[in-house]
Design an enzyme around this catalytic site. Structure first.
Site, PDB file in Angstrom:
ATOM      1  N   GLU A 296       0.822  -1.210   0.000  1.00  0.00           N
ATOM      2  CA  GLU A 296       0.000   0.000   0.000  1.00  0.00           C
ATOM      3  C   GLU A 296       0.859   1.263   0.000  1.00  0.00           C
ATOM      4  O   GLU A 296       0.819   2.088   0.909  1.00  0.00           O
ATOM      5  CB  GLU A 296      -0.986  -0.019   1.174  1.00  0.00           C
ATOM      6  CG  GLU A 296      -2.016  -1.139   1.048  1.00  0.00           C
ATOM      7  CD  GLU A 296      -3.146  -1.078   2.054  1.00  0.00           C
ATOM      8  OE1 GLU A 296      -4.230  -1.615   1.768  1.00  0.00           O
ATOM      9  OE2 GLU A 296      -2.936  -0.484   3.146  1.00  0.00           O
TER      10      GLU A 296
ATOM     11  N   GLU B  25      -5.684  -7.144  -2.171  1.00  0.00           N
ATOM     12  CA  GLU B  25      -6.342  -7.272  -0.867  1.00  0.00           C
ATOM     13  C   GLU B  25      -7.799  -6.872  -0.999  1.00  0.00           C
ATOM     14  O   GLU B  25      -8.117  -5.865  -1.641  1.00  0.00           O
ATOM     15  CB  GLU B  25      -5.708  -6.347   0.186  1.00  0.00           C
ATOM     16  CG  GLU B  25      -4.316  -6.703   0.608  1.00  0.00           C
ATOM     17  CD  GLU B  25      -3.824  -5.784   1.726  1.00  0.00           C
ATOM     18  OE1 GLU B  25      -4.671  -5.162   2.416  1.00  0.00           O
ATOM     19  OE2 GLU B  25      -2.604  -5.687   1.893  1.00  0.00           O
TER      20      GLU B  25
END
Length: 341
Positions: A167, A273
């Site tokens: 991320e 995810e």
């Protein structure tokens, strides 16, 4: 006739070569099946704590066995540099990767470049790297990545995908590689990690992963910046954690973003995810079914797959409430979405 036969044979041979069927012709690239994925980074810790998992019939089984029966064909594992308890460190990751591969799972490795969680809110330096210069950080990233990849290779595991950072909306290893303040250094760190991946495992695909898969402005900003500094990558990974009320809207925005990423950069895309409320398995199944279908619709088969994040977490495990098992450790219908792909 004697003159015509060799000519006929020559023409036939030429046709075979032109059709790509000759001995020296290149075979078409093999298209891998859609990745029905699950992140299981907590598995070793949960097993050590005595947590058990139960299938649809309520029978106790190995988590990987249960996931496989629900269509999961790929496993994702995070790597921390020096985790305090050893879980998600190099040895733990290699052990889980070997275990998963022996059961026929494809493997994704996710480098956080931290001793614990690194995500869009925080990208802390490993304690051992705290006083490093930028050049030392780049070297540390290269050798850490190389070490883990080499250990996997030595144990017979070739990851299909490797994330360089987790991320990385605003870069990684703050503040050395913070994108908003120094895109050039961010790019240099990513290059170091990607280079180590390809040195050990040229066939592994380098994934660069951001959160909020629906945020096209964010993705254009980061990947335009990385491209401007010559970073090479194979796949754009996305996170998506919607609510019961907004998943339809966010799924469509994420599809629009995936299509734009493919068009703009010519790269493959995937959902690295995903998760939704564990107490609402029917709604989660509907959300997943739609997202899987949308990801699979990306032109050119460039939508590679969808990974559910920690489906096995249950019973308040680390306060995570977006798993796919009920409070007693029994799988819910949420992951049935993968059976429909």
């Amino acid at each position: 006739m004697l003159m015509k036969e060799p000519k006929r044979l020559a023409i036939m041979l030429l046709c075979v070569i032109l059709l790509g069927l000759g001995t020296g012709a290149s075979a078409p690239a093999k298209t891998q099946p859609f990745a029905n994925g699950a992140d299981i980074g907590w598995l070793s810790e949960m097993e050590k704590a005595g947590k058990s998992f139960y299938n649809d019939d309520g029978t106790k089984q190995d988590l990987l066995t249960i996931l496989k029966a629900h269509g999961i064909n790929s496993i994702r594992l995070r790597v921390w540099v020096h985790p305090q308890n050893g879980f998600s460190g190099k040895e733990d990751v290699v052990k889980l990767a070997v275990r998963a591969q022996k059961m026929g799972f494809r493997v994704m490795i996710n480098f956080h470049y931290s001793d614990s969680w690194a995500d869009w809110k925080k990208q802390p330096l490993p304690a051992a790297w705290k006083n490093y210069s930028y050049d030392q950080i780049k070297r540390a990233v290269y050798y850490h990545t190389y070490s883990v990849m080499h250990a996997l290779k030595a144990n017979g595991v070739q990851p299909e995908w490797v994330q360089v950072g987790n991320e990385i909306n605003d870069g990684l290893l703050w503040n050395h590689g913070r994108a908003s303040t120094n895109m050039k250094q961010f790019a240099g760190i990513v290059k170091a990690g990607a280079s180590a991946v390809k040195t050990v495992s040229p066939e592994s695909k380098v994934v660069l992963h951001l959160s909020n898969g629906y945020d096209n402005k964010l993705y254009r900003s980061i990947f335009d910046g990385l491209r401007a500094y010559g970073v090479k990558w194979d796949v754009i990974g996305m996170s998506l954690y919607p609510t019961i009320d907004n998943w339809q809207k966010l799924n469509q925005q994420t599809l629009d973003n995936m299509n734009d990423m493919v068009s703009r950069y010519g790269k493959e895309v995937m959902i690295s995810e995903v998760g939704m409320d564990a107490s609402k398995p029917a709604e989660t199944k509907a959300f997943l079914t739609d997202l899987i279908r949308k990801t699979g619709s990306v032109p050119g088969n460039k939508g590679l797959g969808v990974f559910y994040w920690e489906p096995g977490a249950y019973g308040g495990w680390h306060d995570y409430k977006l798993g796919a098992f009920d409070s007693k450790g029994k799988i819910t219908e949420a992951l049935d979405a993968f059976l429909e792909k």
